[in-house]
Scaffold this active site. Structure first.
Site, short mmCIF file in Angstrom:
data_model
loop_
_atom_site.label_atom_id
_atom_site.label_comp_id
_atom_site.label_asym_id
_atom_site.label_seq_id
_atom_site.Cartn_x
_atom_site.Cartn_y
_atom_site.Cartn_z
CB THR A 1 4.21 -7.45 4.33
OG1 THR A 1 2.90 -7.91 3.98
CG2 THR A 1 5.10 -7.49 3.12
CB THR B 1 0.31 -2.34 5.57
OG1 THR B 1 0.08 -3.38 4.62
CG2 THR B 1 1.79 -2.02 5.65
CG ASP B 2 -3.63 -5.97 4.65
OD1 ASP B 2 -3.01 -7.02 4.42
OD2 ASP B 2 -3.90 -5.13 3.78
CB SER C 1 -2.03 -7.04 10.43
OG SER C 1 -2.32 -6.49 9.16
#
Lengths: 165, 165, 165, 165
Positions: free
Chosen positions: B12, B83-84, B54
């Site tokens: 992101t 971040t995932d 990700s």
């Protein structure tokens, strides 16, 4: 996770444009808004000590910053400060021999209220340093940290540089 | 001052709005522009390894990140990452036993290209941690750092939390 | 589609923050960048006549603006101008009896370089008025247009108001 | 000064980034905030009719927009709308033969919530056109206005163009 105290003293960091006078001035600090934007989940308390351009800071006001740091319960303190006399305040803090406290000063070259500010970057940077550096007094600018007696602001370039102690 | 390598993998952090398709997509990384905005004066080299969400990162791509870290001359490495699955990549890096390297992963919940991004704050934060933390693998989000095996992303809140190893 | 000439004269519209001096100053005009951001497809030519705070505009400089409008081939002219003496320049233009030209003056209360500027809104607004209003001299601020002799800037509120001619 | 009604229907203009899902979605309209930023002093009332991507607008929803315009007391109406089917809605409005009403549709190619949006420029532009154009239905994009039957969106370039009626 240790509690962190942020003492706000103003500086370019917090300046705003006053549209009626056409000048730069201070209103409320933007630090809480910046911590919110950074989705900061640290245990942080923000206290505004003063809001002034550091070129106008008197010895008495500098002493008030030192006293606030002495009285603070927290052992990790971040101070937002004008860049022009940030090093002077760092020296005053070091002279106060505030044992076992990690104190980091930071600021900005461009007001956070502007689009191209270094403020948010510096806040994130300084908050990280204050969590991990050992007790002492530091300046955090331009992505790095400096010992209080190893730094000066280069007025031609606006950049903070390391010098011999 | 130690050299720092930044490996960009997307997430992101670097997404942009494509006005012709109305979707979010990747173009070039914003990291150099962000370092410029932060007036960062560290010795930093930026390398784009990949630009993807990700959630779509394959095991092979994760291995490529590990290999890039192994080969890097620098002992201090920052990785921008979605971040995932940031924690998964942190685990893969730890398993690689990259001796004497400090590796910090960071990302953003809102694209830097948006007005209300945490990206610049996280970059400043992670760059500070990578300079001072001892060798190991860490995640830097929400203003703090976590050991690679003591962190998870809370998907309901979007916040990174500490867990028992 | 008629060609439009934009004459840039400065004003708060184009001010920037000089980080070395801590003051507001002029560099290049932002108008081309703003037209690009608005995805403006009009036939527009931008000319910088001067870059100054309109409080410092001399009679000679005001006359130069009038002369530039007189010489312009275009019959539709937009002038970016400081808000403090925008009405004075409007009066000077009206006195010059520039037949068959639609001239619209606009400015901003907050520099475009700041995040919360009215500049982009005013530019879009003024560009629309200059395309459709009949020959004459107008001020476009706060979303509306005023005849040159029916407007004043309210210095307490910073808002432009209609007055009897 | 005539009262103006703004009907909000969504579109890219009002999209936001949802950080938990990583997608673009609608929350509240930004139009009031944009009018505030533009320091707009017009007599304007804002009503949200719907918040959707115009590609998903049904005939029933388009009819609802027409009906809202018919019922409005104001004779000057601005509609914020997705750019993809803005021209279709313009045709539906023209077919409704809403006598003595000036209706202007506008939108944005990039969400206002992003830094590089054309939204604020388009809003200022459309608000000016709606004040001065004679009764009829118009599209205002890219700095200019088009008659409802003389415009199409070029999907390759994302630009609105004039066509023969």
């Amino acid at each position: 996770m240790a509690a962190i105290r942020i003492f706000v003293t103003g500086g370019t960091f917090d300046k705003e444009y006053n549209e009626l006078t056409g000048t730069l001035a201070f209103k409320d600090t933007h630090v809480p808004e910046m911590l919110h934007r950074g989705r900061c989940r640290l245990d942080v308390a923000v206290t505004t000590l003063m809001m002034l351009d550091s070129l106008e800071m008197t010895a008495g006001q500098r002493a008030a910053i030192v006293e606030a740091c002495r009285r603070a319960h927290e052992s990790r303190i971040l101070i937002s400060h004008g860049t022009d006399t940030m090093v002077e305040t760092a020296h005053a803090l070091a002279a106060a021999l505030l044992a076992a406290k990690t104190i980091v000063l930071t600021g900005a070259m461009v007001p956070y209220a502007f689009g191209s500010s270094d403020g948010l970057f510096n806040l994130g940077s300084a908050l990280s340093f204050v969590q991990v550096l050992p007790p002492g007094v530091y300046v955090a600018m331009n992505g790095r940290y400096f010992q209080w007696d190893r730094v000066r602001k280069n007025r031609e370039s606006g950049i903070f540089e390391e010098i011999n102690g």
